[in-house]
Design an enzyme around this catalytic site. Sequence first.
Site, short mmCIF file in Angstrom:
data_model
loop_
_atom_site.label_atom_id
_atom_site.label_comp_id
_atom_site.label_asym_id
_atom_site.label_seq_id
_atom_site.Cartn_x
_atom_site.Cartn_y
_atom_site.Cartn_z
N GLU A 120 0.81 -1.23 0.00
CA GLU A 120 0.00 0.00 0.00
C GLU A 120 0.84 1.28 0.00
O GLU A 120 0.80 2.07 0.97
CB GLU A 120 -0.98 0.01 1.19
CG GLU A 120 -1.90 -1.20 1.23
CD GLU A 120 -2.94 -1.14 2.34
OE1 GLU A 120 -2.89 -0.20 3.16
OE2 GLU A 120 -3.80 -2.04 2.40
N GLU A 144 -5.41 -8.71 0.79
CA GLU A 144 -6.09 -8.37 2.04
C GLU A 144 -7.55 -8.13 1.75
O GLU A 144 -7.91 -7.43 0.79
CB GLU A 144 -5.54 -7.05 2.64
CG GLU A 144 -4.23 -7.19 3.35
CD GLU A 144 -3.76 -5.86 3.95
OE1 GLU A 144 -4.61 -5.00 4.28
OE2 GLU A 144 -2.54 -5.69 4.07
O1 IFM Z 1 -4.46 -3.19 9.10
C1 IFM Z 1 -4.38 -2.67 7.82
C2 IFM Z 1 -3.20 -3.25 7.08
O2 IFM Z 1 -2.01 -3.06 7.76
C3 IFM Z 1 -3.07 -2.62 5.72
N1 IFM Z 1 -4.31 -2.65 5.00
C4 IFM Z 1 -5.50 -2.24 5.68
C5 IFM Z 1 -5.62 -2.95 7.02
C6 IFM Z 1 -6.91 -2.53 7.74
O3 IFM Z 1 -6.92 -1.15 7.95
#
Ligand code: IFM
Length: 468
Positions: free
Chosen positions: A180, A360
């Site tokens: 990210e 994710e």
């Molecule tokens: O916890 C975070 C993760 O570290 C990165 N992506 C989003 C998740 C939820 O906010």
Amino acid sequence: MNAHTDPSSLYDALDPALRFPADFCWGVATSSFQIEGGAQEGGRGESIWDRFCRVPGAIADGSNGDVACDHLHRLEEDLDLIASLGVNTYRFSVSWPRVQPLGHGAWSEQGLNFYSRLLQGLARRGLKAHMTLNHWDLPQALQDAGGWASRQTVEHFVDYARGMAQRFGNQVEAITTHNEPWVMAFLGHETGIFAPGLKDRALAIQVSHHLLLSHGLALSALRADGCKARLGIVLNLAPMVPAEDSPQDVAKAHLEDGRLLRWFMDPIFRGAYPQDVLDHLGADAPKVEEGDMRAIAVPLDYLGINYYSRSVVSAGEPFDVNSSGLPLTDMGWEIYPQGLTDLLLRLHQDYPVPPLYITENGGAFPDRLADGRVHDADRIRYLADHIAAVGEALRQGVPMAGYMVWSLMDNFEWASGYEKRFGIVHVDYQSLKRTLKDSAHWYQQFLQSQRRHGAELASAQETVQVGR
Ligand code: IFM
């Protein structure tokens, strides 16, 4: 849905026709700072998140990552937990300051040893490793020397990536450079709500360029070194939906799409930043040196996508998520699985994408542990609906290769501290005891059914071959 529904019955929430390929990657994901703890151990250096947590008011509950889930000391127990879910893949990140305390120069043998044990433990359990090099916890020493705004950090990152790949490249399935970059660049340097807490748009833009550049240069260096792992990057993406059909809202949504999605996808897949965003940035546009864009646009073996929700964009007053009628997670994010299918179809249509992983996806919900159980029916519904959304994209021809739940267990949710729980495993932060939530049991059963389906497929193929 009744909060006490038996999780096994919820498998029916998925279209029974929805069966994924036998080699589909199913996983759970975590990151170093959010779970490891052991912040002062083994010569680990300070990270920008250690420092940021000490800023009064920066973290909602005033907490930090010193202990987190104490994963550092509970490695074997946690690996057993992961294996018990029936996943075939674990996505984790390396704490750069744990393995190279100052971000350059000397390596820490103790830090490296932790990841070596982690990888051996995964291999013993037959699990594949997806290793992320940078999930936000930059060594503070590098920040003191300018952080991601400095081109020297780019060079240090490439050295760090090479060092990790030389040591572990043959033990991991995949290496992700950055998790990210949008978050690191803009929440860390423009709004300042994340570490290192700076508020300067031009700086944030430059940081985003350096993150992309370091990604591209690291990939080329690893390939030149003969690294066998598959190489990629993970982006947080969301469809931008205009609040109203007005020309103003539509234009704003297009710009926001440019700032989130095209700002990263265009340089990687087309070798150029989107012109409309450059025009919008004016003097804040990044300083790009000769050869940078070519370096960024190296081919990927895969692209990871983190998806949580859509974004509704308004040119006027900010859109009130409570007005849409969609259910919200505990983060106040709309639950909108259709957005995942839409996003994947769009990426497939607009870019020459390699295999895609959902690296994710998951939700924070106000879980309650009672009598040793957490009845998180909302999370089961969230996961089932998003997995179905991935299946729909696959059915429509998008090259989907895997799906990983965020997160294995409750953990340090950055500026929200420990107040928001994303895990399918509950963590009691007093005793550090882990308890499988109903969603973990559901995931186990879902994966079992996928394996049964995979075995049926394999035996059907065998029958066809024998019959030939
Ligand atoms: O916890 C975070 C993760 O570290 C990165 N992506 C989003 C998740 C939820 O906010």
